[in-house]
Write an enzyme that holds these catalytic residues in place. Structure first.
Site, short mmCIF file in Angstrom:
data_model
loop_
_atom_site.label_atom_id
_atom_site.label_comp_id
_atom_site.label_asym_id
_atom_site.label_seq_id
_atom_site.Cartn_x
_atom_site.Cartn_y
_atom_site.Cartn_z
N CYS A 60 -7.40 5.62 24.38
CA CYS A 60 -6.50 4.87 23.49
C CYS A 60 -5.09 4.89 24.09
CB CYS A 60 -6.52 5.51 22.11
SG CYS A 60 -5.29 4.81 21.01
N HIS A 88 -22.27 -4.63 10.20
CA HIS A 88 -22.29 -3.50 11.14
C HIS A 88 -21.28 -3.66 12.27
CE1 HIS A 88 -26.69 -2.44 9.82
NE2 HIS A 88 -25.78 -2.09 8.93
N THR A 91 -35.34 -8.95 10.13
CA THR A 91 -34.92 -7.55 9.96
C THR A 91 -36.10 -6.71 9.52
OG1 THR A 91 -33.51 -6.02 8.72
CG2 THR A 91 -33.94 -8.14 7.66
C1 BJW Z 1 -38.30 -11.40 14.55
C2 BJW Z 1 -38.42 -11.93 15.77
C3 BJW Z 1 -38.23 -13.34 15.78
C4 BJW Z 1 -38.75 -9.84 16.14
N1 BJW Z 1 -37.94 -13.96 14.61
N2 BJW Z 1 -38.03 -11.91 13.41
C5 BJW Z 1 -31.03 5.04 1.67
C6 BJW Z 1 -32.32 5.39 1.93
C7 BJW Z 1 -32.68 5.94 3.15
C8 BJW Z 1 -31.73 6.16 4.16
C9 BJW Z 1 -30.44 5.80 3.91
C10 BJW Z 1 -30.12 5.25 2.68
N3 BJW Z 1 -28.77 4.96 2.73
C11 BJW Z 1 -28.28 5.33 3.95
C12 BJW Z 1 -29.27 5.85 4.68
C13 BJW Z 1 -29.11 6.37 6.07
C14 BJW Z 1 -29.10 5.28 7.12
C15 BJW Z 1 -30.45 4.59 7.09
O1 BJW Z 1 -30.65 3.54 6.52
N4 BJW Z 1 -31.40 5.17 7.79
C16 BJW Z 1 -32.75 4.58 7.88
C17 BJW Z 1 -33.21 4.66 9.32
C18 BJW Z 1 -33.64 5.27 6.91
N5 BJW Z 1 -28.01 4.34 6.90
C19 BJW Z 1 -26.79 4.59 7.35
O2 BJW Z 1 -26.52 5.62 7.94
C20 BJW Z 1 -25.71 3.56 7.08
N6 BJW Z 1 -24.55 4.20 6.55
C21 BJW Z 1 -24.51 4.63 5.31
O3 BJW Z 1 -25.37 4.46 4.51
O4 BJW Z 1 -23.35 5.32 5.04
C22 BJW Z 1 -23.21 5.95 3.78
C23 BJW Z 1 -21.85 6.63 3.79
C24 BJW Z 1 -20.99 6.41 2.74
C25 BJW Z 1 -19.75 7.05 2.73
C26 BJW Z 1 -19.39 7.89 3.80
C27 BJW Z 1 -20.26 8.10 4.86
C28 BJW Z 1 -21.50 7.46 4.85
C29 BJW Z 1 -25.25 2.92 8.38
C30 BJW Z 1 -26.30 2.15 9.07
C31 BJW Z 1 -25.76 1.61 10.39
C32 BJW Z 1 -26.84 1.03 11.26
N7 BJW Z 1 -26.30 0.82 12.56
C33 BJW Z 1 -27.11 0.12 13.55
C34 BJW Z 1 -26.34 0.09 14.89
C35 BJW Z 1 -25.21 -0.95 14.84
C36 BJW Z 1 -24.48 -1.03 16.12
C37 BJW Z 1 -25.34 -1.49 17.26
O5 BJW Z 1 -25.85 -2.63 17.24
O6 BJW Z 1 -25.55 -0.70 18.19
O7 BJW Z 1 -27.40 -1.21 13.11
S1 BJW Z 1 -28.73 0.84 13.77
C38 BJW Z 1 -29.60 -0.70 13.93
O8 BJW Z 1 -30.45 -0.93 12.78
C39 BJW Z 1 -28.51 -1.77 13.87
C40 BJW Z 1 -29.20 -2.85 13.11
O9 BJW Z 1 -28.22 -3.73 12.57
C41 BJW Z 1 -29.97 -2.09 12.06
C42 BJW Z 1 -31.10 -2.84 11.44
O10 BJW Z 1 -32.04 -3.19 12.40
P1 BJW Z 1 -32.71 -4.63 12.32
O11 BJW Z 1 -31.67 -5.67 12.50
O12 BJW Z 1 -33.55 -4.71 11.12
O13 BJW Z 1 -33.57 -4.64 13.66
P2 BJW Z 1 -35.00 -4.02 13.95
O14 BJW Z 1 -35.11 -3.91 15.42
O15 BJW Z 1 -35.24 -2.82 13.13
O16 BJW Z 1 -36.03 -5.11 13.41
C43 BJW Z 1 -36.16 -6.37 14.03
C44 BJW Z 1 -37.10 -7.20 13.21
O17 BJW Z 1 -37.12 -8.50 13.76
C45 BJW Z 1 -38.53 -6.70 13.18
O18 BJW Z 1 -39.00 -6.67 11.84
C46 BJW Z 1 -39.29 -7.74 14.00
O19 BJW Z 1 -40.63 -7.96 13.52
C47 BJW Z 1 -38.45 -8.95 13.78
N8 BJW Z 1 -38.52 -9.98 14.81
N9 BJW Z 1 -38.71 -11.04 16.74
C48 BJW Z 1 -37.84 -13.22 13.47
N10 BJW Z 1 -38.33 -14.07 16.91
#
Ligand code: BJW
Length: 248
Positions: free
Chosen positions: A148, A120, A189
């Protein structure tokens, strides 16, 4: 006697290719808030999905830039925690190791991980929102966001927002590693954001031993062979030591 299942320790010791996917939870113990945590202070009334999106930037570039500037400072002052260092240690013990992170905070690299894929992007890099080219160093002008120097379009962080494609090379490398590994760790995650969330599923389908490390249940928990409940900063160092005890 180790608190971990002996079969899990054996799988780790015998792993030919260990693939690791990390999310925000791995940096939680460094003080970097996860996305599902409520945001604090000034940002408490926003949801991350309303800021980490191209539509949000188009509607209010200043607000989105300022959110990232706040997070960039937070990430810069955070330090890698024992979970980051345990992954550096694991990399030393296995013949092949691939770490794919969804985090943009740079903490894995700062801890010393070498085989690292940033799915990401990276919050410390800045790109032109029109040309997509990197702009270094980040201009310190009066405009927010800065412009830019080449085309005058607003600058933005080099991260992947909802609805945007992941960097092609990073995605392909991570997909290939997930399909090739024999052990996959999914750490800190929510397994809710695709395509990253598909990587452990791909590893499962390829017959790998999939291990989740997370204090909470996720959509992956039931399919993983092992779901280790607890903070990554405690479980990962203990798991690494149990699998590869230090020589006496
Ligand atoms: C602990 C802890 C401790 C707490 N120890 N654990 C298929 C199905 C459904 C939807 C989609 C799909 N394909 C695509 C989509 C749409 C979308 C998506 O997935 N949406 C969902 C919400 C349903 N995906 C996208 O849009 C992606 N793009 C894409 O697919 O493009 C296709 C395309 C092709 C060609 C042309 C155009 C498009 C892009 C996704 C980008 C996500 N971006 C972000 C922001 C990044 C920048 C920033 O940081 O600001 O990424 S959003 C945010 O979520 C960030 C994270 O990396 C990501 C994941 O979150 P993560 O890391 O899992 O964090 P949390 O907070 O959710 O969870 C934390 C966990 O830690 C919890 O479980 C806690 O319990 C745990 N925890 N303490 C261990 N001490």
């Amino acid at each position: 006697m180790s608190k971990f299942d002996q079969q899990l320790l054996k799988a780790l010791r015998n792993a030919r290719h260990l693939f690791v996917l990390t999310g925000a939870g791995v940096s939680a113990e460094s003080g970097v808030p996860t996305f599902r945590d409520a945001m604090s202070g000034l940002w408490a009334r926003f949801r991350p999905e309303d800021l980490a999106a191209p539509e949000a930037f188009a509607a209010n570039p200043k607000r989105v830039w300022e959110w990232y500037a706040w997070r960039r400072r937070l990430c810069a002052s955070a330090k890698p925690n024992p979970a980051h260092y345990a992954l550096v240690e694991m990399e030393r013990h296995v013949p092949r190791f691939t770490l794919a992170t969804q985090n943009v905070d740079d903490l894995h690299r700062r801890a010393g991980s070498r085989s690292l894929i940033e799915l990401h992007g990276n919050i410390h890099r800045t790109i032109c929102s029109r040309e997509r080219k990197r702009v270094e160093p980040r201009p310190q002008d009066r405009d927010v966001p800065p412009r830019c120097p080449n085309c005058g379009a607003p600058l933005r962080p080099d991260v992947v927002w909802f609805g945007e494609p992941l960097p092609e090379a990073a995605q392909q490398e991570a997909l290939a590693a997930a399909a090739d590994c024999d052990v996959c760790l999914s750490i800190g995650t929510s397994s809710a954001v695709y395509p990253a969330a598909a990587l452990p599923e791909i590893a499962l389908e390829a017959g790998a031993t999939v291990v989740e490390i997370n204090p909470a249940e996720t959509p992956l928990s039931r399919r993983a062979r092992y779901a280790l409940r607890g903070p990554a900063g405690e479980i990962l160092p203990a798991l690494t030591q149990a699998a590869w005890p230090p020589a006496c």
